[in-house]
Scaffold this active site. Structure first.
Site, PDB file in Angstrom:
ATOM      1  CB  THR A 149      -2.783  17.927  11.990  1.00  0.00           C
ATOM      2  OG1 THR A 149      -3.846  18.794  12.395  1.00  0.00           O
ATOM      3  CG2 THR A 149      -1.515  18.752  11.832  1.00  0.00           C
ATOM      4  CE  LYS A 199      -6.772  16.376  15.414  1.00  0.00           C
ATOM      5  NZ  LYS A 199      -5.384  15.978  15.124  1.00  0.00           N
ATOM      6  CD  GLU A 234      -7.850  13.186  23.999  1.00  0.00           C
ATOM      7  OE1 GLU A 234      -7.810  12.400  23.043  1.00  0.00           O
ATOM      8  OE2 GLU A 234      -8.519  14.242  23.996  1.00  0.00           O
TER       9      GLU A 234
END
Length: 269
Positions: free
Chosen positions: A28, A140, A173
């Site tokens: 993204t 990802k 995270e």
């Protein structure tokens, strides 16, 4: 707007493995002044993910051209790129999956990030933990059910973001961002060799910090160490960096690290 293999459309066949198994990867990117920020880094991320997942994607020139064309004319926005293994195979087998699918979409820039940068955000510890998997750590990929559950729990609180631990209890995270914290001139960020996503902005921040007056440590740390932090910052490719003003009952007034990283992000193109 969606572009699938270069054609404006919004449907995939039900046999596509992105639907069947989450078999693919994505990135993204932030669009600014009609350009894809960190374009080369996003392409490299997709290439590394495809190599890790053994997806035989080869249309890199077409993908780059489409990314550039979709960004053109957008002053500010978000570009998402998905690469699916495509259709084929039987059951889990990827045999005969020879035509990966590229999916691009453009959406508006999240307006709340402007407020987050000004005011800082609040974090809350998530009850959902990330499973450890060294083979997929950092990638990802499309299997994001853990993040969906983290976000679902987060939306039942007043916090802006979630602090996420892995299954062994180590800080990893946030729901949709990476994490840094500062103690004096020491800056820490979780090691991501067991779980989590190695975000492009995390990589950028590490590069900038390596040439600064800070000492940077990637660490497996328990949540308790955050009680000693002078400052916390989160980052992703869209934010790109945001200060944390409160984690639980712990409040942060310092923005020393945030100011340094924010100034470095101004050079991103």
């Amino acid at each position: 707007m969606f572009l699938i293999n270069g054609i404006p459309q919004e449907t995939l066949p039900a046999s596509d493995r992105a639907i069947q198994f989450g078999d693919g990867c994505f990135t993204t990117a932030r669009i600014a002044a009609g350009q894809v920020c960190l374009l080369d880094a996003h392409l490299q991320r997709l290439q590394m993910a495809c190599e890790k997942l053994l997806i035989p994607f080869v249309a890199w020139a077409e993908l780059q051209r489409e990314m550039v064309e979709l960004a053109r004319g957008n002053e500010r926005g978000v570009l998402k790129v998905i690469i699916s293994r495509g259709s084929g195979g039987r059951g889990y087998s990827a045999a005969n999956c020879l035509q990966p699918v590229r999916i691009l979409s453009v959406s508006g820039y999240p307006a709340h990030y402007d407020g987050w940068r000004r005011e800082g955000i609040t974090l809350e510890l998530s009850p959902v933990r990330l499973g450890r998997n060294p083979h997929l750590a950092g990638v990802k990929h499309l299997n994001r059910l853990e993040q969906v559950l983290i976000r679902t729990h987060l939306e039942q609180t007043d916090a802006d973001e979630a602090l996420v631990l892995d299954s062994e209890g180590f800080v990893t995270e946030c729901c949709a961002a990476n994490l840094f914290w500062r103690n004096g001139k020491d800056v820490f960020t979780p090691r991501l060799d067991q779980a989590g996503v190695n975000g492009l902005m995390r990589q950028f921040c590490l590069q900038q910090l390596a040439h600064s007056g800070y000492r940077v440590v990637e660490i497996h740390a328990r949540e308790a160490v955050l009680a000693e932090a002078d400052e916390m910052v989160v980052c992703n490719a869209l934010m790109p960096v945001v200060p944390v003003r409160q984690y639980g009952s712990q409040r942060f007034s310092s923005r020393e690290l945030y100011a340094f990283l924010a100034s470095q992000c101004e050079q991103i193109r």
